[in-house]
Design a protein around this motif. Structure first.
Motif, PDB file in Angstrom:
ATOM      1  N   LEU A   6       0.833  -1.196   0.000  1.00 24.66           N
ATOM      2  CA  LEU A   6       0.000   0.000   0.000  1.00 24.66           C
ATOM      3  C   LEU A   6       0.873   1.253   0.000  1.00 24.66           C
ATOM      4  O   LEU A   6       1.858   1.327   0.748  1.00 24.66           O
ATOM      5  CB  LEU A   6      -0.917   0.022   1.222  1.00 24.66           C
ATOM      6  CG  LEU A   6      -2.026  -1.023   1.264  1.00 24.66           C
ATOM      7  CD1 LEU A   6      -2.817  -0.910   2.561  1.00 24.66           C
ATOM      8  CD2 LEU A   6      -2.963  -0.888   0.066  1.00 24.66           C
ATOM      9  N   CYS A  36      -3.021   0.256  -4.050  1.00 34.78           N
ATOM     10  CA  CYS A  36      -2.335  -1.032  -3.948  1.00 34.78           C
ATOM     11  C   CYS A  36      -1.381  -1.210  -5.127  1.00 34.78           C
ATOM     12  O   CYS A  36      -1.736  -0.888  -6.274  1.00 34.78           O
ATOM     13  CB  CYS A  36      -3.360  -2.166  -3.916  1.00 34.78           C
ATOM     14  SG  CYS A  36      -2.646  -3.807  -3.712  1.00 34.78           S
ATOM     15  N   GLY A  45      -7.047   1.354  -2.512  1.00 35.56           N
ATOM     16  CA  GLY A  45      -6.138   0.315  -2.039  1.00 35.56           C
ATOM     17  C   GLY A  45      -6.780  -0.643  -1.052  1.00 35.56           C
ATOM     18  O   GLY A  45      -6.602  -1.857  -1.154  1.00 35.56           O
TER      19      GLY A  45
END
Length: 570
Positions: free
Chosen positions: A240, A259, A309
């Motif tokens: 992340l 992500c 993410g």
């Protein structure tokens, strides 16, 4: 050739004073057994749709119970991973060396399909089969289960980037263990990890400071750190990082926590920047390396939309939380098996421990805890399997049950393992028994993928935002309606508590504990022998139990409960 026994006998004949006593009344080592010879596990395997896997599970079970594998487990923990930051010439290499026994454990785990293999298996029950195999195999040694689990969990998250999944998923689902840092596409199998938390935020990943900068070629560059990244020798990591505000040329989404896929080795064979600052000096889980990596112009590929993410990795979190439940149920079962084996062989005051009334209460109580944990773990695995096949009801149940199970089963593991250790007396405190390693492992799953508070609050979040998950949870409990009045009453009271008020965060643990117990009770009323369900409902739901294990009421049918405990009946 002179054997140790021959040498000992010769010594005693020449020096009789060397013999001070005969060793008697000691339990033999628990070796050469089938870990999968467990009625609770096998019944759950069939019930959740993977009965076709039983023969393979027994094969893994015999291996897990062998002397050789127990030696691997001991050696992998005694000879801990070692960090090599530089080679002999001063070049940065950032590699971790493992003992050969660690690699032997990993080779079996991946070869048996306990990593990503179920995602390439179309058979109904494939994820249940993998769950049962993971429980049996990790009972031998839990540390190496971390990279196995992360590899399993990474696949659904990676599917948010179909072009990356097309390249890497066939290798993540491979049954070939191929260690070492090389270009991913040139390997026969890959392992995945994750880098989520940072030192200033921990669970609060939105406080992450690692930043990602987009490049003209569509890749990204990361700069920052991670605080707890396990298995740093894995091939790929889901990480992340914050993307800048504004609109991305590639995705058309606003920035934020996103992500990324970070390989240790780039496609051209060069090393990606992944500077391992140190390995964590952990309480347990000693065979597994956990690290603090630094990223500096580290090449990464975006997985899922920018700013999404957390949403991208949510399936990964669900799968790793499932493995926490599986691992804790396995740890409880492994400790119970050792305790049951010991008390069946050890005598006090002329009577086998297993025949002493108070010890029978302890073993039966631990057996209840283990059966409830195993049954719940396999039910969640069954939901995961069916959710992958499009069952919306099971997906909704999985959302709630995973958080509830993660909280409760992981919370119960340390207490249950400590009680099992005590059954061995001082022998259980000796490293040679294997119990101290089980005890050191016990708190880990309660921390990994969110502590107890995080999971309890996640249940509140689901209750508020995803009413379909509560409906599915309620339907599961109500399937036992009329089976036991104590379940019906407990569910009636619990429904009143599920109407959230302002003090809900304060009482979240109490609420989730009740949810877990009612769910476990419902499962046992439907699927366990009557004596087991009765003892569970009396002690866990009707309150006829003390605070410690071994306080089941006199009405409990201890013999029937103990008969379900592996190794206790002889």
């Amino acid at each position: 050739m002179t054997t140790t026994t021959d040498t000992t006998d010769t010594t005693l004949r020449s020096n009789p004073t060397a013999r001070t006593h005969e060793v008697t009344n000691q339990a033999p080592p628990l070796v050469g057994h089938d870990v999968a010879d467990d009625a609770v596990l096998l019944e759950g395997l069939r019930r959740e749709g993977a009965g076709w896997y039983a023969d393979d599970l027994h094969r893994i079970g015999r291996l897990a119970g062998s002397e050789q594998v127990q030696r691997w487990a001991e050696e992998a923990n005694r000879h801990e991973p070692e960090l090599r930051t530089h080679d002999r010439y001063g070049n940065r290499i950032d590699e971790v060396e493992f003992h050969p026994s660690y690699h032997a454990l990993m080779e079996v785990a991946i070869g048996e399909g306990l990593g990503g293999a179920p995602w390439a298996d179309d058979r109904p029950g494939a994820h249940v089969a993998r769950a049962a195999g993971f429980m049996v195999w990790s009972s031998a040694e839990q540390g190496h289960g971390c990279p196995v689990s992360m590899t399993y969990a990474a696949v659904p998250a990676l599917r948010s980037a179909p072009e990356l999944a097309a390249v890497y998923e066939p290798l993540l689902t491979s049954r070939t263990y191929d260690p070492g840092l090389r270009a991913p596409a040139g390997k026969r199998g890959l392992l995945a990890g994750m880098g989520m938390t940072e030192k200033q935020g921990g669970t609060d990943v939105r406080a992450n400071t690692t930043v990602a900068t987009e490049q003209q070629d569509g890749t990204w560059r990361l700069r920052g750190h991670k605080w707890f990244t396990s298995a740093p020798m894995n091939d790929l990591f889901l990480v992340l990082a914050q993307t800048p505000g504004g609109t991305s040329r590639a995705e058309g989404h606003e920035g934020g926590l996103s992500c990324f896929l970070v390989p240790r080795v780039l496609p051209d064979g060069s090393r990606n920047t992944f500077r391992i600052q140190r390995l964590k000096d952990k309480l347990g889980n000693r065979s597994n390396a956990s690290s603090e990596p630094e990223f500096d112009d580290t090449v990464a590929w975006l997985v899922g939309p920018q700013g999404h993410g957390v949403r991208t990795i949510i399936d990964m979190v669900t799968m790793t939380r499932l493995d926490c439940v599986l691992g804790s149920a396995s740890g409880i079962r492994a400790a119970l098996a050792q305790a049951a084996h010991h008390v069946r062989h050890r005598s006090v005051f002329g009577t086998k421990l297993i025949d002493q009334p108070l010890m029978r209460n302890v073993i039966a109580d631990l057996g209840l805890e283990s059966e409830a944990a195993t049954t719940l773990a396999l039910r969640i695995a069954g939901a995961a399997d069916r959710a992958q096949r499009g069952d919306a009801q099971e997906r909704a149940f999985l959302r709630m049950a995973t958080a509830v199970g993660k909280y409760w089963v992981c919370k119960r593991q340390p207490a249950a393992v400590a009680e099992a250790l005590e059954c061995l007396g001082g022998n259980g405190y000796d490293e040679a028994s294997g119990m101290p390693r089980l005890y050191r492992e016990a708190p880990l799953n309660g921390l990994w993928e969110g502590s107890g508070n995080v999971n309890a609050l996640d249940v509140l979040r689901a209750l508020t935002r995803e009413p379909e998950s509560l409906a599915a949870f309620g339907a599961e409990i109500e399937a036992a309606a009329g089976g036991d009045a104590r379940i019906d009453e407990a569910w009636r009271r619990l429904r009143g508590e599920l109407v959230l008020t302002e003090d809900a965060p304060l009482r979240a643990r109490r609420l989730v504990e009740r949810m877990a117990l009612v769910l476990q009770g419902s499962l046992l009323v439907r699927h366990a022998p009557a004596a087991v369900a009765d003892a569970f409902c009396a002690s866990r739901l009707a309150g006829d139990q003390g605070l410690a294990f071994g306080t089941l009421p006199p009405t409990a049918d201890l013999a029937s409960v103990i008969a379900r405990v592996p190794g206790a009946a002889g």
